[in-house]
Design a protein around this motif. Sequence first.
Motif, PDB file in Angstrom:
ATOM      1  N   LEU A 176     -62.687  10.008  39.383  1.00 17.55           N
ATOM      2  CA  LEU A 176     -61.409  10.279  39.235  1.00 17.55           C
ATOM      3  C   LEU A 176     -60.673  10.980  40.614  1.00 17.55           C
ATOM      4  O   LEU A 176     -59.743  10.310  40.857  1.00 17.55           O
ATOM      5  CB  LEU A 176     -61.485  11.268  38.196  1.00 17.55           C
ATOM      6  CG  LEU A 176     -59.846  11.585  37.502  1.00 17.55           C
ATOM      7  CD1 LEU A 176     -59.482  10.297  36.820  1.00 17.55           C
ATOM      8  CD2 LEU A 176     -60.243  12.715  36.306  1.00 17.55           C
ATOM      9  N   LYS A 191     -56.080  10.864  36.165  1.00 12.20           N
ATOM     10  CA  LYS A 191     -56.740  11.083  34.907  1.00 12.20           C
ATOM     11  C   LYS A 191     -55.932  10.625  33.591  1.00 12.20           C
ATOM     12  O   LYS A 191     -56.513   9.911  32.671  1.00 12.20           O
ATOM     13  CB  LYS A 191     -56.963  12.331  34.738  1.00 12.20           C
ATOM     14  CG  LYS A 191     -57.924  12.741  33.582  1.00 12.20           C
ATOM     15  CD  LYS A 191     -58.000  14.313  33.487  1.00 12.20           C
ATOM     16  CE  LYS A 191     -58.600  14.798  32.237  1.00 12.20           C
ATOM     17  NZ  LYS A 191     -59.088  16.191  32.496  1.00 12.20           N
TER      18      LYS A 191
ATOM     19  N   TYR B   5     -64.033  11.562  32.761  1.00 12.30           N
ATOM     20  CA  TYR B   5     -63.956  10.800  33.771  1.00 12.30           C
ATOM     21  C   TYR B   5     -64.374  11.131  35.000  1.00 12.30           C
ATOM     22  O   TYR B   5     -64.272  10.645  36.093  1.00 12.30           O
ATOM     23  CB  TYR B   5     -62.366  10.230  33.916  1.00 12.30           C
ATOM     24  CG  TYR B   5     -61.919   9.536  32.647  1.00 12.30           C
ATOM     25  CD1 TYR B   5     -62.380   8.231  32.524  1.00 12.30           C
ATOM     26  CD2 TYR B   5     -60.700  10.039  32.114  1.00 12.30           C
ATOM     27  CE1 TYR B   5     -61.772   7.640  31.173  1.00 12.30           C
ATOM     28  CE2 TYR B   5     -60.350   9.477  30.808  1.00 12.30           C
ATOM     29  CZ  TYR B   5     -60.858   8.278  30.451  1.00 12.30           C
ATOM     30  OH  TYR B   5     -60.395   7.619  29.296  1.00 12.30           O
TER      31      TYR B   5
END
Lengths: 212, 183
Positions: A176, A191, B5
């Motif tokens: 990210l 994100k 993530y």
Amino acid sequence: MAVARNPPLDPGYGLLSRADQVAYPPPMKDALRDSALMLRYRDGDVDAFRVLYERHNDSLYRYLLRLCKHRDIAEDLYQEAWSKIIKSRQRYRPTAKFTTFLYRVAHNCFIDHIRRNKRHTNEISIDPDDSPSTTDEPLQVTERLIARERLNRALAKLPQEQRDVVLLFLEAGLNLDEIASVTDVNRETAKSRLRYATAKLKAALATDIHHE
Amino acid sequence: MSDEYETTSTAENDALRATYQFGVQEPIPPHLDDAVLRKARADVRKDRGFSGFSAWRRPAAFIATVGLSLAIVIEVGDLAIFEQDPLSRPDPQQDFATKAAESPARIRQIGEIANQRALGENIDIKQLIIPTGGDGVCNDAQISTPESWLACILRLRADGLSEEASAEMGKLLLAYPGFTAAE
């Protein structure tokens, strides 16, 4: 040699029963790090550049191809990006991951291209590659072609910013923070885009599976 | 809150990536590889060429600088020697006599006196020193006595010919050193 980069996983889409044939190279654990290769190239070692290039050429090409959706444009951008990398070797400092540097350059080339050509069309102009490997079984070839078409459709439906971050995530393997750095947005924006993009991609692939 | 993530290895995302990688198989056109690698080689070669040029350019520049510096030092040294030689400096006291000697008329006169000497004639030494005739501003009659010579000098000064008056005064003092009282 086609070997899986990641352990074989079945995502539920019915496509990964022969994951050992995924066309991705294995990680080069023992090889020199990218930044070391770039520094060696800076000092005139062309062979170091060749190794570095061969590590990243395929994924960068696919990133640009999926991002701009035009083969000719992708090829131009690809050459432009590498030219910039080559020219910037004297100024290169290994302060960040080379991959981040590489994709940032490519991303900027794409953004510049959009600015130069305001009328960036959304039509998909990627010619299907119908030249499968001679070692593949007919069923595998068919599966790959189907998967690629699904992916093309799903990616094409994404807004450009979301397509960009999801390609950086899936193709380049960036995290990210690295995606935020490459796309020059803050972490939360990156994100958010990634979450929306992956959700849409998963939904689209699952829907296609159910329709077939 | 966990961030799916944050890393690239969550199960959902790995599955999506695996699907993506399985489906995507666009090979890079060979001409692109060739073009990029050719450029990479050409740029390095260009760098080497430039550094080769630099390799001889730097010593050449250094040698040229040293050479020029030496030339300048030698030139300046010659000038300093010239300045330090007292013999080469013009003597203000000799200036008048030199100029007088250089006068063509004076040279002619000296030649005549030498001839007369050779003939045994008695020549007044003042004739060798004091310019006479049309050579000076004051004529022969005026310079025959110190008083008349001085009168001529004063007249020149009165006429505004101060340089000529000074020159005549110099000659007068040279010819009659004891005439300072009269002055």
